[in-house]
Design a protein around this motif. Structure first.
Motif: not given
Length: 289
Positions: A38-59
């Protein structure tokens, strides 16, 4: 139709689930979005904020859906950018759970690997994992031209070569393949160039079709995510790859045209929502075989 969509999400802009959920809902389908980031924006901007969820959390999120007793009512699972082989394993496990409860459910994988001009842009190990582990379990795959070549180890420069590569891919498992952003070298008489047109190619047990559109001078992020979602929906709804590729291509072109007209970097999904819900018949599929 009910679709379990396991993809990234952004607050600003339209990629991943943020590009897929609204169009699917606009077509009248129920969508269960499970987010992998869940990022602030896509990575094409070169900068973003927000978490990358752990696989166990998605599970855990998927397990919670199963706890409601509804996982078996899903008609399809849709996945896009996977981020990590461990996340891919979670997605494959979800597909297995859904299919165990509903054998008629379909799995559509958009094998996000890279693109012409950019090369591979995902983490090391992801392309091989998609090729060796994910694609064989998919019913529908939607690679772009670059990704088709990677998945098959080929360099395709003609319609015949693209079809041969698709046939090889289909021999590994997926029966329906949609190849996007297909560009061919300039033909001898100069009547068409890879700078002027794009083909979208759909292949199934019923045959093969292509739709050609002008190449617009924009390349917003999220177009592939939108395309995979629309093709899955139209294919399952109509049962016709020809109709599905026509509707999908016309809708995506309308969104891109609206984006170009608005002068924005992000897909104009809201502005073009009527074209998504009722795509025109401007571009017609021609049968390749």
């Amino acid at each position: 139709m009910r679709i379990l969509s396991i993809q990234s999400s952004v607050a600003y802009g339209h990629v991943g689930n943020s590009a897929a959920v609204f169009p699917l809902q606009r077509l009248g389908h129920e969508v269960w979005p499970v987010v992998t980031v869940h990022f602030s924006n896509h990575t094409g901007y070169g900068a973003w904020r927000g978490p990358l969820l752990a696989p166990d959390d998605v599970r855990e999120v998927i397990a919670g859906i199963a706890d409601r007793g509804v996982l078996g009512t899903a008609d399809a699972v849709l996945s896009g950018y996977q981020g990590d082989p461990a996340m891919g394993a979670v997605i494959l496990d979800a597909v297995a759970q859904v299919k165990a409860l509903n054998p008629a459910a379909r799995y559509c994988c958009d094998p996000v690997i890279g693109d012409v001009g950019r090369g591979v842009f995902v983490r090391p190990g992801i392309p091989e994992f998609l090729r060796d582990e994910v694609v064989p379990h998919a019913d529908i795959v939607t690679p772009n031209h670059f990704e088709l070549d990677f998945l098959t180890g080929r360099t395709t420069t003609s319609p015949e070569e693209v079809l041969a590569a698709v046939d090889e891919l289909r021999d590994r498992g997926p029966r329906d393949v949609l190849v996007t952003s297909v560009r061919y070298p300039r033909v001898a008489d100069g009547s068409a160039t890879d700078e002027e047109e794009l083909d979208v190619v759909a292949v199934s047990d019923e045959g093969a079709w292509a739709v050609t559109t002008p190449l617009l001078p924009i390349g917003p992020n999220g177009g592939g995510d939108l395309t995979a979602a629309l093709y899955l929906a139209h294919l399952l709804e109509t049962g016709s790859p020809q109709t599905a590729v026509e509707r999908t291509t016309n809708a995506v072109f309308a969104v891109l045209q609206a984006t170009l007209d608005a002068g924005t970097r992000e897909l104009a999904l809201v502005a073009a929502q009527d074209a998504i819900a009722g795509p025109s018949a401007r571009f017609v599929a021609r049968r390749l075989r």
